[in-house]
Design a protein around this motif. Structure first.
Motif, PDB file in Angstrom:
ATOM      1  N   ASN A  15      50.658  53.141  35.941  1.00  0.00           N
ATOM      2  CA  ASN A  15      51.303  52.114  36.759  1.00  0.00           C
ATOM      3  C   ASN A  15      50.418  51.683  37.918  1.00  0.00           C
ATOM      4  N   LEU A  16      49.767  52.643  38.559  1.00  0.00           N
ATOM      5  CA  LEU A  16      48.881  52.303  39.677  1.00  0.00           C
ATOM      6  C   LEU A  16      47.690  51.478  39.220  1.00  0.00           C
ATOM      7  N   VAL A  17      47.124  51.834  38.093  1.00  0.00           N
ATOM      8  CA  VAL A  17      45.983  51.081  37.562  1.00  0.00           C
ATOM      9  C   VAL A  17      46.422  49.673  37.173  1.00  0.00           C
ATOM     10  N   GLY A  18      47.568  49.559  36.539  1.00  0.00           N
ATOM     11  CA  GLY A  18      48.077  48.238  36.162  1.00  0.00           C
ATOM     12  C   GLY A  18      48.323  47.357  37.369  1.00  0.00           C
ATOM     13  N   THR A  19      48.887  47.914  38.411  1.00  0.00           N
ATOM     14  CA  THR A  19      49.122  47.154  39.637  1.00  0.00           C
ATOM     15  C   THR A  19      47.810  46.726  40.272  1.00  0.00           C
ATOM     16  N   ALA A  20      46.824  47.610  40.292  1.00  0.00           N
ATOM     17  CA  ALA A  20      45.518  47.280  40.876  1.00  0.00           C
ATOM     18  C   ALA A  20      44.832  46.168  40.086  1.00  0.00           C
ATOM     19  N   ILE A  21      44.931  46.215  38.756  1.00  0.00           N
ATOM     20  CA  ILE A  21      44.306  45.174  37.925  1.00  0.00           C
ATOM     21  C   ILE A  21      44.936  43.822  38.208  1.00  0.00           C
ATOM     22  N   VAL A  22      46.257  43.771  38.291  1.00  0.00           N
ATOM     23  CA  VAL A  22      46.936  42.499  38.548  1.00  0.00           C
ATOM     24  C   VAL A  22      46.577  41.963  39.927  1.00  0.00           C
ATOM     25  N   LYS A  23      46.496  42.846  40.916  1.00  0.00           N
ATOM     26  CA  LYS A  23      46.156  42.384  42.270  1.00  0.00           C
ATOM     27  C   LYS A  23      44.713  41.903  42.351  1.00  0.00           C
ATOM     28  N   ASN A  29      44.513  36.475  34.425  1.00  0.00           N
ATOM     29  CA  ASN A  29      43.365  37.172  33.860  1.00  0.00           C
ATOM     30  C   ASN A  29      43.599  38.669  33.690  1.00  0.00           C
ATOM     31  N   ALA A  30      44.776  39.144  34.022  1.00  0.00           N
ATOM     32  CA  ALA A  30      45.038  40.589  33.993  1.00  0.00           C
ATOM     33  C   ALA A  30      44.936  41.161  32.585  1.00  0.00           C
ATOM     34  N   ALA A  31      45.420  40.435  31.586  1.00  0.00           N
ATOM     35  CA  ALA A  31      45.382  40.955  30.216  1.00  0.00           C
ATOM     36  C   ALA A  31      43.949  41.099  29.724  1.00  0.00           C
ATOM     37  N   GLU A  32      43.109  40.115  30.023  1.00  0.00           N
ATOM     38  CA  GLU A  32      41.712  40.198  29.604  1.00  0.00           C
ATOM     39  C   GLU A  32      40.989  41.320  30.337  1.00  0.00           C
ATOM     40  N   ALA A  33      41.204  41.428  31.623  1.00  0.00           N
ATOM     41  CA  ALA A  33      40.546  42.468  32.410  1.00  0.00           C
ATOM     42  C   ALA A  33      41.021  43.853  31.986  1.00  0.00           C
ATOM     43  N   ALA A  34      42.302  43.994  31.701  1.00  0.00           N
ATOM     44  CA  ALA A  34      42.837  45.291  31.278  1.00  0.00           C
ATOM     45  C   ALA A  34      42.220  45.718  29.948  1.00  0.00           C
ATOM     46  N   VAL A  36      39.246  44.972  28.807  1.00  0.00           N
ATOM     47  CA  VAL A  36      37.866  45.396  29.076  1.00  0.00           C
ATOM     48  C   VAL A  36      37.843  46.769  29.734  1.00  0.00           C
ATOM     49  N   ILE A  37      38.706  46.977  30.704  1.00  0.00           N
ATOM     50  CA  ILE A  37      38.738  48.257  31.419  1.00  0.00           C
ATOM     51  C   ILE A  37      39.156  49.390  30.484  1.00  0.00           C
ATOM     52  N   ILE A  38      40.147  49.140  29.640  1.00  0.00           N
ATOM     53  CA  ILE A  38      40.587  50.167  28.691  1.00  0.00           C
ATOM     54  C   ILE A  38      39.472  50.476  27.696  1.00  0.00           C
ATOM     55  N   GLY A  39      38.782  49.453  27.233  1.00  0.00           N
ATOM     56  CA  GLY A  39      37.669  49.670  26.307  1.00  0.00           C
ATOM     57  C   GLY A  39      36.563  50.493  26.935  1.00  0.00           C
ATOM     58  N   LEU A  40      36.210  50.186  28.164  1.00  0.00           N
ATOM     59  CA  LEU A  40      35.182  50.959  28.854  1.00  0.00           C
ATOM     60  C   LEU A  40      35.638  52.396  29.088  1.00  0.00           C
TER      61      LEU A  40
END
Length: 54
Positions: A15-23, A29-34, A36-40
């Motif tokens: 939840n904290l990571v998801g909130t940080a990505i959206v902010k 762009n949150a879905a695209e960034a998430a 990439v971050i999950i893949g890395l």
């Protein structure tokens, strides 16, 4: 008991990571960034497991 505690901590971190990505990236762009971050993150975990196994 330990399983429930680990599940709670994992969900809290997610939840904290998801909130940080959206902010950081905004809602559009949150879905695209998430993705990439999950893949890395998966690559990093795989690399760590490969090194730990040797």
């Amino acid at each position: 008991m330990l399983d429930a505690l680990l599940g709670f901590v994992f969900e809290l971190v997610l939840n904290l990571v998801g909130t940080a990505i959206v902010k950081l990236f905004g809602v559009d762009n949150a879905a695209e960034a998430a993705g990439v971050i999950i893949g890395l993150g998966m690559l990093a975990i795989g690399f760590a497991v490969a090194l730990w196994g040797h």
